[in-house]
Design a protein around this motif. Structure first.
Motif, short mmCIF file in Angstrom:
data_model
loop_
_atom_site.label_atom_id
_atom_site.label_comp_id
_atom_site.label_asym_id
_atom_site.label_seq_id
_atom_site.Cartn_x
_atom_site.Cartn_y
_atom_site.Cartn_z
N THR A 211 23.07 33.93 52.50
CA THR A 211 23.52 31.72 51.52
C THR A 211 22.69 31.58 50.55
OG1 THR A 211 22.67 30.60 53.58
CG2 THR A 211 24.84 31.45 53.33
N LYS A 212 21.64 32.29 50.94
CA LYS A 212 20.39 31.75 49.98
C LYS A 212 20.19 32.71 48.46
CE LYS A 212 18.46 29.68 54.15
NZ LYS A 212 16.76 29.87 55.32
N SER A 213 20.79 34.08 48.61
CA SER A 213 21.17 34.76 47.78
C SER A 213 21.40 34.73 46.36
CB SER A 213 20.90 36.64 48.88
OG SER A 213 22.63 36.43 48.64
N LYS B 88 36.50 42.27 43.35
CA LYS B 88 35.42 42.26 44.64
C LYS B 88 33.99 41.95 44.57
CE LYS B 88 38.67 44.55 46.35
NZ LYS B 88 40.03 44.23 46.32
N ASN B 89 34.10 40.70 43.20
CA ASN B 89 32.59 39.51 43.78
C ASN B 89 32.80 38.75 44.69
OD1 ASN B 89 31.41 41.03 41.22
ND2 ASN B 89 33.14 40.34 40.57
N GLU B 90 31.88 37.90 45.80
CA GLU B 90 32.22 37.00 46.04
C GLU B 90 30.99 36.25 45.72
OE1 GLU B 90 30.93 38.62 50.59
OE2 GLU B 90 31.83 39.93 50.20
N THR C 50 25.97 39.05 46.74
CA THR C 50 26.43 39.73 47.49
C THR C 50 27.03 40.28 47.98
OG1 THR C 50 24.30 39.73 48.89
CG2 THR C 50 23.38 40.74 46.80
N PRO C 51 28.05 41.45 48.21
CA PRO C 51 28.63 41.39 49.53
C PRO C 51 28.10 41.00 50.58
CG PRO C 51 29.23 42.69 48.11
CD PRO C 51 27.84 42.21 47.28
N SER D 189 31.73 41.83 55.25
CA SER D 189 32.92 43.18 54.86
C SER D 189 34.48 41.71 54.22
CB SER D 189 33.36 44.05 55.46
OG SER D 189 32.89 44.95 55.45
N LEU D 190 34.21 40.93 53.54
CA LEU D 190 35.21 40.25 53.31
C LEU D 190 35.86 40.00 51.89
CD1 LEU D 190 32.86 36.21 53.27
CD2 LEU D 190 34.29 37.48 55.06
#
Length: 164
Positions: free
Chosen positions: A75-77, A118-120, A157-158, A162-163
């Motif tokens: 969550t911080k990345s 597939k970007n989050e 990052t993913p 694996s969302l």
């Protein structure tokens, strides 16, 4: 004489206030805004159009300490980036981080969006920004996202879950 004493008392109180305000104990953790307890559980819910249950629907409940730590770092990345156009949104998740604080549990909520590439994208939200629906279909994406706001998203990052 009374004015001098009153002045000394006021100066002493101001000094005491400054010393207290500048001490180590007065630090505030502005960066995380998370409860001070231990992360004990993560619930991940997905808005699904193929279900008759109330939406979003719980799909993962995670309590493995290694995954909890990785998720908290995740969550911080992120890096600030604009959310893709609503028509390019593939999935919307509601993620609840539960912290054990003394004898209670406090929650922190995030919305995670995956696009067709597939970007989050991740955004921390208030509990009142959640959207509960009886029935979900992708045409409701705009309603959900406008309620949480179209600004202040992070491209992450993913996730380990694996969302995408």
């Amino acid at each position: 004489m009374i004015k001098i004493r009153g002045g000394k008392i006021i100066l002493y109180l101001i000094f005491l206030l400054l010393v207290t305000a500048c001490s180590e104990g007065a630090k505030v953790n502005v960066e995380s805004n998370n409860p001070s307890g231990d992360l004990s559980l993560i619930n991940i819910s997905l808005y699904r159009s193929d279900s008759h249950k109330v939406q979003p629907e719980l799909i993962i409940a995670e309590s493995d300490p290694l995954k909890l730590n990785s998720a908290e770092e995740w969550t911080k990345s992120g890096t600030p980036e604009a959310l893709p156009r609503i028509k390019n949104i593939e999935k919307i998740y509601l993620i609840q981080f539960q912290y054990s604080v003394n004898t209670t549990t406090e929650s922190v909520y995030y919305i995670c969006v995956t696009d067709k590439n597939k970007n989050e994208y991740l955004k921390k939200i208030d509990e009142k920004q959640k959207t509960d629906l009886d029935v979900y279909d992708p045409t409701r994406n705009e309603l959900i996202l406008k309620k949480v706001g179209m600004n202040d998203w992070l491209k992450v990052t993913p996730s380990i879950f694996s969302l995408s």
